[in-house]
Design an enzyme around this catalytic site. Structure first.
Site, PDB file in Angstrom:
ATOM      1  N   LEU A 152      -0.083  55.690  15.420  1.00 44.22           N
ATOM      2  CA  LEU A 152       1.024  56.614  15.633  1.00 44.22           C
ATOM      3  C   LEU A 152       2.314  55.827  15.462  1.00 44.22           C
ATOM      4  O   LEU A 152       2.377  54.636  15.799  1.00 44.22           O
ATOM      5  CB  LEU A 152       0.993  57.218  17.044  1.00 44.22           C
ATOM      6  CG  LEU A 152      -0.121  58.205  17.403  1.00 44.22           C
ATOM      7  CD1 LEU A 152       0.010  58.607  18.868  1.00 44.22           C
ATOM      8  CD2 LEU A 152      -0.086  59.432  16.518  1.00 44.22           C
ATOM      9  N   ASP A 153       3.353  56.480  14.964  1.00 46.29           N
ATOM     10  CA  ASP A 153       4.653  55.835  14.895  1.00 46.29           C
ATOM     11  C   ASP A 153       5.084  55.386  16.284  1.00 46.29           C
ATOM     12  O   ASP A 153       4.729  56.008  17.296  1.00 46.29           O
ATOM     13  CB  ASP A 153       5.715  56.792  14.349  1.00 46.29           C
ATOM     14  CG  ASP A 153       5.573  57.054  12.860  1.00 46.29           C
ATOM     15  OD1 ASP A 153       4.782  56.355  12.207  1.00 46.29           O
ATOM     16  OD2 ASP A 153       6.258  57.965  12.359  1.00 46.29           O
ATOM     17  N   ARG A 154       5.870  54.346  16.313  1.00 52.22           N
ATOM     18  CA  ARG A 154       6.366  53.831  17.595  1.00 52.22           C
ATOM     19  C   ARG A 154       7.097  54.916  18.382  1.00 52.22           C
ATOM     20  O   ARG A 154       6.970  55.006  19.605  1.00 52.22           O
ATOM     21  CB  ARG A 154       7.305  52.650  17.323  1.00 52.22           C
ATOM     22  CG  ARG A 154       7.868  51.994  18.573  1.00 52.22           C
ATOM     23  CD  ARG A 154       8.694  50.776  18.189  1.00 52.22           C
ATOM     24  NE  ARG A 154       9.233  50.116  19.367  1.00 52.22           N
ATOM     25  CZ  ARG A 154       9.906  48.964  19.330  1.00 52.22           C
ATOM     26  NH1 ARG A 154      10.105  48.364  18.171  1.00 52.22           N
ATOM     27  NH2 ARG A 154      10.357  48.421  20.437  1.00 52.22           N
TER      28      ARG A 154
END
Length: 335
Positions: A152-154
């Site tokens: 997942l994106d940060r």
């Protein structure tokens, strides 16, 4: 353990070295393997040496998403770090990731699902010392195997899977690659989303922003023409869940898992995600921060998979975190 073959003595000039893939890295993507192996090397440089062919797997060129097998021979080119990077690498070598537990949505002997908070990278690299997986391993010292199934994106919160067995990792990753999972996100888009706009089928291409002094900058993604040979087909399904005065709450299901796919697709339609600092409305984001939205409103809400051992359906859900739920509640309804 990984075995270093033919590593040069410290006094010798930099030379290529070969690393043999051990059981701890079997099935891992090449880029993730290198980010762990090349501590202190900037992420952009890691991707550059992959693209240039300087990294070889079993004497052949390989892509960043190549899955490594037990016993593979990975050739690493000689790398010269800046003095600052060398100091950081040496400092990191003596530091352990802080132990941190995350809310568990589901767990059994094969895998666990956690609710990842926003602002935490899933793994270290590119300016991030420690990510979810490193902190989770420290919090569970007795665990023999813990590996990320996906990313997942940060800036994105929500459901994240971690395998506890090699067989579970392979089975779950096969489902993701085969598009057999159901991943639905909640996104707050700026403006009024047209209810009849349900399918976004737009190819995406990655590029790098210019960095300082001619160096490569941050990675970005944009929509490209259908005949672009570099374009990757990307499909996003959008359902309007609630219309508000200024925003649209969307249920977004991705059929392909491209980098920044939802963010770029929605922005390309003129409805960027509220709080998105890469593809959003930057002036609006500042105003939203003053109203209490200090992050991107994108949340990995639901995930449907087949259990990696039994094949039984598993449905996972992470509720909106308080900061998003509170902002949503404060938004004016549509007239």
């Amino acid at each position: 353990m990984t075995n270093i073959i033919g590593a040069a003595p410290a006094s010798a000039p930099p030379a290529p070295r070969t690393v043999q893939v051990g059981a701890d890295a079997e099935g891992q993507r090449l880029d993730n393997f290198l980010l762990r192996e090349l501590k202190g090397v900037p992420k952009t440089h890691v991707y550059r040496i992959i693209r240039s062919g300087e990294v070889r797997v079993n004497k052949g060129r390989a892509a960043a998403d190549t899955r490594l097998a037990l016993g593979d021979q990975v050739r690493l080119p000689p790398l010269r770090l800046s003095e600052r990077a060398e100091h950081k690498a040496q400092a990191m070598a003596g530091r352990a990731a802080p132990a941190r537990s995350f809310p568990v949505l589901y767990e059994d002997e094969a895998f666990l699902a956690i609710d990842k908070p926003a602002g935490v990278a899933v793994h270290g690299g590119s300016g991030v010392d420690f990510g979810v997986i490193e902190q989770l391993r420290m919090a569970r010292p007795g665990a023999l195997f813990l590996e990320l199934v996906h990313r997942l994106d940060r800036e994105t919160s929500g459901v994240l899977l971690v395998a506890k067995k090699r067989s579970a990792l392979k089975a779950l990753q096969d489902q993701f690659r085969g598009r057999e999972t159901g991943k639905t996100y909640l996104a707050l888009a700026v403006g009024a989303w047209p209810a009849n706009r349900k399918v976004l089928d737009k190819p995406l291409v990655r590029y790098l922003l210019p960095g300082r002094s001619g160096t490569e900058g941050e990675r970005r993604v944009r929509v490209t023409a259908r005949d672009d040979p570099e374009g990757m087909r990307s499909i996003t399904l959008v359902k309007l869940a609630r219309q508000l005065a200024e925003f649209s709450l969307l249920e977004v299901t991705i059929k392909t898992g491209r980098t920044h796919q939802i963010r770029v697709h929605l922005a390309s339609e003129g409805h960027p995600i509220a709080g998105d600092d890469k593809y959003g409305d930057f002036a609006l984001n500042k105003a939203l921060a003053r109203r209490g939205l200090a992050r991107m409103f994108l949340h990995a809400w639901q995930l449907r998979i087949a259990h990696p051992a039994s094949g039984a359906p598993v449905e996972l859900q992470a509720a909106l975190p308080p900061e998003l739920d509170g902002f949503l509640a404060a938004c004016a309804p549509a007239e």
